[in-house]
Design a protein around this motif. Sequence first.
Motif, mmCIF file in Angstrom:
data_model
loop_
_atom_site.group_PDB
_atom_site.id
_atom_site.type_symbol
_atom_site.label_atom_id
_atom_site.label_comp_id
_atom_site.label_asym_id
_atom_site.label_seq_id
_atom_site.Cartn_x
_atom_site.Cartn_y
_atom_site.Cartn_z
ATOM 1 N N GLU A 175 29.044 53.726 40.946
ATOM 2 C CA GLU A 175 29.983 53.376 39.884
ATOM 3 C C GLU A 175 30.544 54.668 39.297
ATOM 4 N N SER A 176 31.864 54.738 39.152
ATOM 5 C CA SER A 176 32.520 55.902 38.552
ATOM 6 C C SER A 176 33.463 55.410 37.468
ATOM 7 N N THR A 177 33.358 56.006 36.271
ATOM 8 C CA THR A 177 34.215 55.592 35.165
ATOM 9 C C THR A 177 34.733 56.803 34.395
ATOM 10 N N ALA A 178 35.884 56.612 33.778
ATOM 11 C CA ALA A 178 36.465 57.578 32.844
ATOM 12 C C ALA A 178 36.692 56.832 31.537
ATOM 13 N N GLN B 135 35.100 44.275 31.845
ATOM 14 C CA GLN B 135 34.261 44.158 33.023
ATOM 15 C C GLN B 135 33.437 45.428 33.136
ATOM 16 N N THR B 136 32.108 45.280 33.148
ATOM 17 C CA THR B 136 31.226 46.422 33.314
ATOM 18 C C THR B 136 30.458 46.265 34.610
ATOM 19 N N GLY B 137 29.903 47.363 35.096
ATOM 20 C CA GLY B 137 29.171 47.334 36.349
ATOM 21 C C GLY B 137 27.737 46.877 36.170
ATOM 22 N N SER B 138 27.191 46.289 37.221
ATOM 23 C CA SER B 138 25.783 45.912 37.262
ATOM 24 C C SER B 138 25.328 46.064 38.708
ATOM 25 N N ILE B 139 24.072 45.822 38.964
ATOM 26 C CA ILE B 139 23.590 45.993 40.335
ATOM 27 C C ILE B 139 24.217 44.985 41.290
ATOM 28 N N TYR B 140 24.818 43.924 40.772
ATOM 29 C CA TYR B 140 25.441 42.905 41.625
ATOM 30 C C TYR B 140 26.961 42.934 41.579
ATOM 31 N N GLY B 141 27.543 44.001 41.039
ATOM 32 C CA GLY B 141 28.996 44.104 40.980
ATOM 33 C C GLY B 141 29.494 44.034 39.553
ATOM 34 N N ALA B 142 30.807 43.913 39.397
ATOM 35 C CA ALA B 142 31.406 43.863 38.070
ATOM 36 C C ALA B 142 31.095 42.528 37.408
ATOM 37 N N ARG B 143 30.767 42.592 36.140
ATOM 38 C CA ARG B 143 30.464 41.397 35.345
ATOM 39 C C ARG B 143 31.338 41.387 34.099
ATOM 40 N N ARG B 144 31.948 40.249 33.846
ATOM 41 C CA ARG B 144 32.755 40.080 32.640
ATOM 42 C C ARG B 144 31.823 40.003 31.443
ATOM 43 N N ASP C 255 34.437 46.485 46.756
ATOM 44 C CA ASP C 255 34.837 47.244 45.577
ATOM 45 C C ASP C 255 35.190 46.292 44.444
ATOM 46 N N ASP C 256 34.960 46.742 43.206
ATOM 47 C CA ASP C 256 35.380 46.022 42.005
ATOM 48 C C ASP C 256 35.976 47.025 41.040
ATOM 49 N N GLU C 257 36.903 46.555 40.219
ATOM 50 C CA GLU C 257 37.492 47.394 39.185
ATOM 51 C C GLU C 257 36.745 47.159 37.884
ATOM 52 N N LEU C 258 36.512 48.225 37.134
ATOM 53 C CA LEU C 258 35.817 48.139 35.859
ATOM 54 C C LEU C 258 36.768 48.528 34.737
#
Length: 168
Positions: free
Chosen positions: A83-86, A144-153, A116-119
Amino acid sequence: YRDQDNSLISTSLPIGRSLRVRGSFRALRQGVGVDTSFAASVREQRWLSEISYSLSTGTTLALKGEQVSMTRRSRAEFLRYRESTATLLIRQSIQTVTMNGSLQHGGWHDRLEGSDDELNNYRLGVIFTPDNRQSYSASYQTGQTGSIYGARRNQTVSLTANQKLFRW
């Protein structure tokens, strides 16, 4: 038997009166030496960098970058993601009130599946500190934040009250 190893290194460097650069690295290993047929084994690495600028008006602007890599093994699953975020943060303090907001954008990548998912995450908050013994805060976060199973709302409202009872 040790179940967890945790390593952390961080630095904060002021550059002049208004500019500050921060960086950190954290490595976490859980389930060290554990039989993954019975329990999960987790490996995580987290890199964080931030640059902030404080204005004489009480406003602080910051830009933060974060990268997280995780591997999780168990009998039922094997996960590997990055996961990479700015994040752009703004904070304004006026006497006893501090208002803050942030915009976060990034991506989540499953290294095994290639998905891939967008956060995206947005946060607004306010803190009221009438004296050094008490504080009250409220915040709202959505996205949407990341989790071990992908992006979660997610959507979160938080209210807190703190009262210092003892002085040390």
